[in-house]
Scaffold this motif. Structure first.
Motif, PDB file in Angstrom:
ATOM      1  N   THR A 168     -11.082 -18.669  30.740  1.00  0.00           N
ATOM      2  CA  THR A 168      -9.767 -18.829  31.342  1.00  0.00           C
ATOM      3  C   THR A 168      -9.577 -20.288  31.733  1.00  0.00           C
ATOM      4  N   ALA A 169      -8.346 -20.646  32.096  1.00  0.00           N
ATOM      5  CA  ALA A 169      -8.048 -21.986  32.596  1.00  0.00           C
ATOM      6  C   ALA A 169      -7.967 -21.911  34.119  1.00  0.00           C
ATOM      7  N   VAL A 170      -9.002 -22.344  34.786  1.00  0.00           N
ATOM      8  CA  VAL A 170      -9.098 -22.144  36.229  1.00  0.00           C
ATOM      9  C   VAL A 170      -7.974 -22.866  36.975  1.00  0.00           C
ATOM     10  N   GLY A 171      -7.707 -24.116  36.605  1.00  0.00           N
ATOM     11  CA  GLY A 171      -6.659 -24.866  37.277  1.00  0.00           C
ATOM     12  C   GLY A 171      -5.284 -24.249  37.072  1.00  0.00           C
ATOM     13  N   TYR A 172      -5.014 -23.811  35.858  1.00  0.00           N
ATOM     14  CA  TYR A 172      -3.744 -23.161  35.559  1.00  0.00           C
ATOM     15  C   TYR A 172      -3.629 -21.848  36.326  1.00  0.00           C
ATOM     16  N   SER A 173      -4.708 -21.088  36.342  1.00  0.00           N
ATOM     17  CA  SER A 173      -4.718 -19.817  37.059  1.00  0.00           C
ATOM     18  C   SER A 173      -4.450 -20.033  38.544  1.00  0.00           C
ATOM     19  N   ASP A 174      -5.058 -21.057  39.132  1.00  0.00           N
ATOM     20  CA  ASP A 174      -4.826 -21.371  40.545  1.00  0.00           C
ATOM     21  C   ASP A 174      -3.366 -21.730  40.806  1.00  0.00           C
ATOM     22  N   PHE A 175      -2.730 -22.347  39.821  1.00  0.00           N
ATOM     23  CA  PHE A 175      -1.333 -22.777  39.959  1.00  0.00           C
ATOM     24  C   PHE A 175      -0.365 -21.594  39.990  1.00  0.00           C
ATOM     25  N   LEU A 176      -0.761 -20.461  39.376  1.00  0.00           N
ATOM     26  CA  LEU A 176       0.144 -19.334  39.185  1.00  0.00           C
ATOM     27  C   LEU A 176       0.105 -18.343  40.343  1.00  0.00           C
ATOM     28  N   THR A 177       1.209 -17.640  40.511  1.00  0.00           N
ATOM     29  CA  THR A 177       1.277 -16.543  41.476  1.00  0.00           C
ATOM     30  C   THR A 177       0.638 -15.301  40.863  1.00  0.00           C
ATOM     31  N   THR A 178      -0.139 -14.583  41.653  1.00  0.00           N
ATOM     32  CA  THR A 178      -0.835 -13.399  41.156  1.00  0.00           C
ATOM     33  C   THR A 178       0.144 -12.327  40.691  1.00  0.00           C
ATOM     34  N   LYS A 179      -0.097 -11.778  39.490  1.00  0.00           N
ATOM     35  CA  LYS A 179       0.722 -10.682  38.972  1.00  0.00           C
ATOM     36  C   LYS A 179       0.160  -9.313  39.359  1.00  0.00           C
ATOM     37  N   HIS A 180      -1.160  -9.186  39.314  1.00  0.00           N
ATOM     38  CA  HIS A 180      -1.768  -7.863  39.466  1.00  0.00           C
ATOM     39  C   HIS A 180      -1.657  -7.371  40.909  1.00  0.00           C
ATOM     40  N   ARG A 181      -1.345  -6.094  41.058  1.00  0.00           N
ATOM     41  CA  ARG A 181      -1.145  -5.542  42.417  1.00  0.00           C
ATOM     42  C   ARG A 181      -2.424  -5.569  43.243  1.00  0.00           C
ATOM     43  N   ALA A 182      -3.582  -5.718  42.586  1.00  0.00           N
ATOM     44  CA  ALA A 182      -4.833  -5.854  43.338  1.00  0.00           C
ATOM     45  C   ALA A 182      -4.969  -7.227  43.981  1.00  0.00           C
ATOM     46  N   GLY A 183      -4.063  -8.136  43.640  1.00  0.00           N
ATOM     47  CA  GLY A 183      -4.088  -9.458  44.251  1.00  0.00           C
ATOM     48  C   GLY A 183      -5.158 -10.383  43.707  1.00  0.00           C
ATOM     49  N   VAL A 184      -5.657 -10.094  42.507  1.00  0.00           N
ATOM     50  CA  VAL A 184      -6.718 -10.906  41.922  1.00  0.00           C
ATOM     51  C   VAL A 184      -6.302 -11.390  40.536  1.00  0.00           C
ATOM     52  N   LYS A 185      -7.013 -12.422  40.093  1.00  0.00           N
ATOM     53  CA  LYS A 185      -6.875 -12.921  38.727  1.00  0.00           C
ATOM     54  C   LYS A 185      -8.209 -12.732  38.012  1.00  0.00           C
ATOM     55  N   LEU A 186      -8.213 -12.970  36.716  1.00  0.00           N
ATOM     56  CA  LEU A 186      -9.424 -12.717  35.929  1.00  0.00           C
ATOM     57  C   LEU A 186     -10.625 -13.461  36.498  1.00  0.00           C
ATOM     58  N   LYS A 187     -10.437 -14.696  36.887  1.00  0.00           N
ATOM     59  CA  LYS A 187     -11.561 -15.497  37.387  1.00  0.00           C
ATOM     60  C   LYS A 187     -12.178 -14.933  38.663  1.00  0.00           C
ATOM     61  N   ASP A 188     -11.402 -14.112  39.369  1.00  0.00           N
ATOM     62  CA  ASP A 188     -11.884 -13.560  40.638  1.00  0.00           C
ATOM     63  C   ASP A 188     -12.787 -12.348  40.462  1.00  0.00           C
ATOM     64  N   VAL A 189     -12.792 -11.739  39.271  1.00  0.00           N
ATOM     65  CA  VAL A 189     -13.528 -10.488  39.079  1.00  0.00           C
ATOM     66  C   VAL A 189     -14.552 -10.577  37.949  1.00  0.00           C
ATOM     67  N   ALA A 190     -14.861 -11.790  37.499  1.00  0.00           N
ATOM     68  CA  ALA A 190     -15.844 -11.968  36.426  1.00  0.00           C
ATOM     69  C   ALA A 190     -17.202 -12.362  36.991  1.00  0.00           C
ATOM     70  N   ASP A 191     -18.261 -11.967  36.273  1.00  0.00           N
ATOM     71  CA  ASP A 191     -19.615 -12.367  36.666  1.00  0.00           C
ATOM     72  C   ASP A 191     -19.868 -13.830  36.350  1.00  0.00           C
ATOM     73  N   VAL A 192     -19.326 -14.292  35.234  1.00  0.00           N
ATOM     74  CA  VAL A 192     -19.425 -15.699  34.834  1.00  0.00           C
ATOM     75  C   VAL A 192     -18.035 -16.156  34.411  1.00  0.00           C
ATOM     76  N   VAL A 193     -17.611 -17.303  34.899  1.00  0.00           N
ATOM     77  CA  VAL A 193     -16.309 -17.865  34.540  1.00  0.00           C
ATOM     78  C   VAL A 193     -16.521 -19.129  33.720  1.00  0.00           C
ATOM     79  N   LEU A 194     -15.947 -19.134  32.526  1.00  0.00           N
ATOM     80  CA  LEU A 194     -15.962 -20.303  31.654  1.00  0.00           C
ATOM     81  C   LEU A 194     -14.567 -20.914  31.670  1.00  0.00           C
ATOM     82  N   ASP A 195     -14.461 -22.126  32.176  1.00  0.00           N
ATOM     83  CA  ASP A 195     -13.173 -22.802  32.325  1.00  0.00           C
ATOM     84  C   ASP A 195     -12.867 -23.589  31.053  1.00  0.00           C
ATOM     85  N   ASN A 196     -11.778 -23.199  30.360  1.00  0.00           N
ATOM     86  CA  ASN A 196     -11.434 -23.926  29.133  1.00  0.00           C
ATOM     87  C   ASN A 196     -10.706 -25.242  29.414  1.00  0.00           C
TER      88      ASN A 196
END
Length: 249
Positions: free
Chosen positions: A140-168
């Motif tokens: 995922t793009a960590v900086g871009y993800s941080d810039f965006l408002t959360t869509k999911h009703r759980a209040g999380v983004k992909l980077k928040d629920v992964a065991d390993v995050v690879l920032d493209n």
């Protein structure tokens, strides 16, 4: 510089940033996938929209592990009826359904690709995988993800629920080049570094396994198989080995 030259410059900077910052994450992801491979598991790649291209790139092709499976959910990939796919990748239940339908277990792993990390289907897939004890690697793009408002009703983004995050390290807006007199940037920035990252992880995984004394299953190029019967036999054996384990092989 012309627009094409500026695009090359920008993408070289993005890829350089990935190399300079993602080494530790690449190695942790490779170790995780080596463990999965050694215990006989499948590596599942999942992405919606254009992110599915990253998964498709590693599925049944030269120089890639045979235990990799791309989960190409056609309604959400945009391979056809592309504008409809945006709605499907933002429906609740799509991601969790993919995980359950393919019977993914804790012996396996998922690489989930989402540049924004914000669409509902990839986040839902990651949440369901975690519920089942399936390790998740996010691209995922960590900086871009941080810039965006959360869509999911759980209040999380992909980077928040992964065991390993690879920032493209893709740019905000997924666009590279400014053109004078034109109101928006052009030239996407996300697919190239995401493919780099996944290929780097899979290559490192193979080296980890070889270092452990374990021989991983890797395909020869199809043209090599055409010219060399032993390469063809090797590839055929791998297809036979995984044919009933990977649904769309």
């Amino acid at each position: 510089m012309r627009a094409w030259e500026r695009y090359f410059e920008t993408m070289q900077q993005v890829v350089r940033r990935v190399r300079e910052t993602q080494g530790d994450a690449i190695e942790r992801a490779a170790e995780l996938l080596a463990d999965v491979t050694e215990r006989g598991g499948i590596i599942y790649g999942f992405g919606t929209g254009h992110s599915h291209l990253v998964c498709d790139d590693a599925f049944w092709r030269a120089a890639t592990p045979a235990n990799y499976c791309a989960l190409l959910e056609q309604s959400a990939t945009g391979s056809f009826e592309i504008t409809k796919s945006y709605n499907f990748e933002n429906l609740y239940g799509v991601g969790s359904n993919v995980v359950d339908y393919h019977r993914i277990t804790a012996d396996d792993a998922m690489i989930i690709v989402s540049n924004s990390g914000n669409n509902i289907a990839p986040v839902g897939a990651a949440l369901r995988a975690r519920e089942k004890g399936v390790p998740v690697i996010a691209i995922t793009a960590v900086g871009y993800s941080d810039f965006l408002t959360t869509k999911h009703r759980a209040g999380v983004k992909l980077k928040d629920v992964a065991d390993v995050v690879l920032d493209n390290c893709s740019l905000v807006g997924d666009a590279a080049v400014e053109v004078e007199g034109f109101p928006m940037r052009v030239g996407s920035t996300s697919t190239i570094p995401a493919v780099f990252l996944q290929s780097a992880v899979l290559a490192e995984m193979v080296e980890v396994l070889v270092r452990r004394g374990f021989e991983p299953d890797v395909y020869y190029n199809g043209h090599m198989a055409f010219m060399d019967e032993s390469c063809a036999d090797h590839n055929d054996r791998l297809v036979d080995k995984y044919f009933y384990r990977i649904r769309n092989l």
